[in-house]
Write a protein that holds these residues in place. Sequence first.
Motif, PDB file in Angstrom:
ATOM      1  N   ALA A 290       0.829  -1.207   0.000  1.00  0.00           N
ATOM      2  CA  ALA A 290       0.000   0.000   0.000  1.00  0.00           C
ATOM      3  C   ALA A 290       0.861   1.255   0.000  1.00  0.00           C
ATOM      4  O   ALA A 290       0.572   2.225  -0.716  1.00  0.00           O
ATOM      5  N   GLY A 291       1.928   1.252   0.798  1.00  0.00           N
ATOM      6  CA  GLY A 291       2.819   2.408   0.833  1.00  0.00           C
ATOM      7  C   GLY A 291       3.487   2.660  -0.504  1.00  0.00           C
ATOM      8  O   GLY A 291       3.597   3.813  -0.959  1.00  0.00           O
ATOM      9  N   LEU A 292       3.914   1.592  -1.171  1.00  0.00           N
ATOM     10  CA  LEU A 292       4.546   1.738  -2.483  1.00  0.00           C
ATOM     11  C   LEU A 292       3.546   2.229  -3.519  1.00  0.00           C
ATOM     12  O   LEU A 292       3.867   3.077  -4.370  1.00  0.00           O
ATOM     13  N   ALA A 293       2.312   1.712  -3.455  1.00  0.00           N
ATOM     14  CA  ALA A 293       1.288   2.122  -4.420  1.00  0.00           C
ATOM     15  C   ALA A 293       0.961   3.609  -4.289  1.00  0.00           C
ATOM     16  O   ALA A 293       0.678   4.288  -5.290  1.00  0.00           O
TER      17      ALA A 293
ATOM     18  N   LEU B 153       3.121   9.689  -6.491  1.00  0.00           N
ATOM     19  CA  LEU B 153       3.495  10.981  -5.920  1.00  0.00           C
ATOM     20  C   LEU B 153       4.902  11.373  -6.341  1.00  0.00           C
ATOM     21  O   LEU B 153       5.166  12.536  -6.688  1.00  0.00           O
ATOM     22  N   VAL B 154       5.822  10.424  -6.310  1.00  0.00           N
ATOM     23  CA  VAL B 154       7.199  10.696  -6.727  1.00  0.00           C
ATOM     24  C   VAL B 154       7.236  11.131  -8.190  1.00  0.00           C
ATOM     25  O   VAL B 154       7.917  12.103  -8.562  1.00  0.00           O
TER      26      VAL B 154
ATOM     27  N   SER C  39       6.599  11.675   4.114  1.00  0.00           N
ATOM     28  CA  SER C  39       5.672  11.599   5.253  1.00  0.00           C
ATOM     29  C   SER C  39       4.380  10.889   4.858  1.00  0.00           C
ATOM     30  O   SER C  39       3.834  10.100   5.633  1.00  0.00           O
ATOM     31  N   ILE C  40       3.890  11.142   3.654  1.00  0.00           N
ATOM     32  CA  ILE C  40       2.665  10.494   3.182  1.00  0.00           C
ATOM     33  C   ILE C  40       2.874   8.991   3.062  1.00  0.00           C
ATOM     34  O   ILE C  40       2.027   8.185   3.483  1.00  0.00           O
ATOM     35  N   ALA C  41       4.012   8.578   2.481  1.00  0.00           N
ATOM     36  CA  ALA C  41       4.284   7.148   2.322  1.00  0.00           C
ATOM     37  C   ALA C  41       4.390   6.455   3.677  1.00  0.00           C
ATOM     38  O   ALA C  41       3.848   5.363   3.883  1.00  0.00           O
ATOM     39  N   ILE C  42       5.075   7.085   4.624  1.00  0.00           N
ATOM     40  CA  ILE C  42       5.224   6.502   5.961  1.00  0.00           C
ATOM     41  C   ILE C  42       3.868   6.412   6.658  1.00  0.00           C
ATOM     42  O   ILE C  42       3.531   5.400   7.299  1.00  0.00           O
ATOM     43  N   ALA C  43       3.048   7.472   6.523  1.00  0.00           N
ATOM     44  CA  ALA C  43       1.725   7.463   7.147  1.00  0.00           C
ATOM     45  C   ALA C  43       0.851   6.358   6.558  1.00  0.00           C
ATOM     46  O   ALA C  43       0.090   5.703   7.282  1.00  0.00           O
ATOM     47  N   GLN C  44       0.958   6.110   5.244  1.00  0.00           N
ATOM     48  CA  GLN C  44       0.156   5.055   4.623  1.00  0.00           C
ATOM     49  C   GLN C  44       0.559   3.676   5.141  1.00  0.00           C
ATOM     50  O   GLN C  44      -0.296   2.842   5.446  1.00  0.00           O
TER      51      GLN C  44
ATOM     52  N   LEU D  29      -4.592  14.895   5.503  1.00  0.00           N
ATOM     53  CA  LEU D  29      -4.234  16.319   5.537  1.00  0.00           C
ATOM     54  C   LEU D  29      -2.913  16.590   4.831  1.00  0.00           C
ATOM     55  O   LEU D  29      -2.735  17.642   4.210  1.00  0.00           O
ATOM     56  N   LEU D  30      -1.986  15.651   4.894  1.00  0.00           N
ATOM     57  CA  LEU D  30      -0.706  15.843   4.208  1.00  0.00           C
ATOM     58  C   LEU D  30      -0.873  15.790   2.696  1.00  0.00           C
ATOM     59  O   LEU D  30      -0.220  16.544   1.965  1.00  0.00           O
ATOM     60  N   VAL D  31      -1.753  14.892   2.211  1.00  0.00           N
ATOM     61  CA  VAL D  31      -2.026  14.848   0.772  1.00  0.00           C
ATOM     62  C   VAL D  31      -2.650  16.172   0.325  1.00  0.00           C
ATOM     63  O   VAL D  31      -2.280  16.734  -0.716  1.00  0.00           O
ATOM     64  N   GLY D  32      -3.593  16.686   1.114  1.00  0.00           N
ATOM     65  CA  GLY D  32      -4.175  17.979   0.789  1.00  0.00           C
ATOM     66  C   GLY D  32      -3.169  19.103   0.842  1.00  0.00           C
ATOM     67  O   GLY D  32      -3.192  20.024   0.018  1.00  0.00           O
TER      68      GLY D  32
END
Length: 448
Positions: A28-31, A36-37, A407-412, A435-438
């Motif tokens: 899920a984190g990789l997806a 995003l990258v 941060s988004i990847a780690i949170a996922q 909130l970070l994605v936004g």
Amino acid sequence: MARSIMPEVRAAAKVRPVDAAWAFALRAGLAVAFPLVVLVAAGEPAWAGVATFGAFTALYARDEPYRRRARVLTAAATGLIACVLAGTLTALTPQPEVFGTAAVAVTGGVATLLCGRFRVGPPGGLMFAFATAVTGAMPATSTDLWRHPLLCAGSAALAWLIAMAGVLVDREAPMRLAVARALRAAAALNDTATGLAGPNAAAGTAGPNPAATPAGPNDDALASPAGLLARQQASAAIERAWRAVPPDRPAEALLVARAETELSGINGHRPEAAKALRALADAVARRGPAPIAEMAQAETDEVLGRRVYTLLLREPGARRPGPVWPAAARVALGALAAGAVAGLLAHVTGLGHPYWAALSAVAVLQADSLRLSLHKAIQRAAGTTIGLFLAGAAVALPGDRWTLVASIAIAQVCAELLVVRNYGLAMLAITPLALLVGELAGRHRPPT
């Protein structure tokens, strides 16, 4: 009142043991991270939010066999693309808040109905409602009517490939995991029966006259809340294992039949049986031939019956709509009411993001029972409150857009590791994630 609510609070705070969580969390984190990258490197971080919704495809069919996983992921991707398009359409209406609330309610209800009817499992209709709500709240132009679905489709296709990549390494891993979980759930039911019944029941007696009661659990133990929960979890795990085992795998089918025998209690529940079930679970979880155990005639008959069933009905059919309709209606009406109240408060107070209320209603009300809905409400309220502070701290940290991507990847990853343990703990990561994605999309959005 306090006495009646405290047991529910304790139940909501319970942390469940899990296995094989890391592989799914990393997928899920990789997806989520990969699109995003790509977008940030291409200089288009404002598109990150829409692309993230396609990546949510990887959150479905968590441990399903690969053939069924491919079908579920394809359906989820199609649904997410449709929801992004619906949300973009509502953003272009004269009153996006009103139409957006109605769209979230309809999406949440329909997605809950379809997920329940076709046994899709978590996260159910929530991600579809989330995609509709957020894209409906984003500024949009007519160009976004094709650009948003295209971004979502691209990230969904990538998520599909990531979720299916394991078939190249170990095609049978989901089957072995399902069988092992069924055996462990049956062992946990045995522990609950013997533990709650006390030493007399564990020894096969019930009071001063041991000969009067055959070996087996105390009926009061299995009728307790803990006993009913253990039975429900074992039954669900065994049913999933039956669906995962193909007709040409008799050894694994016999192991599932052994777990079902334990569920039935026809031979009683004994501590040594639980130990044997866990040993079988550990053995079948490893790659290689399945362990062979002595089986009773009833267990071989059960396997034969399941084989006949599979031949007649290759795939378990959809549930009848009756039991699923109340949950779908509950979600739709609840989201509509919550969104309307939140919209009114937002108009009066000037607070933003009123769609969070409608999303919370979808997340809470899609549970199978009112008791589980209460647990989810407690977990979501506590987790979101603390998660907002964590999100504020994360946004305030110095760094550029690459810091936000990391941060988004780690949170996922953290969200997927925690959600199977406790939904409230998962909200500690899900709230900052949203909130970070936004923040990533809004901070770098070009002026319109």
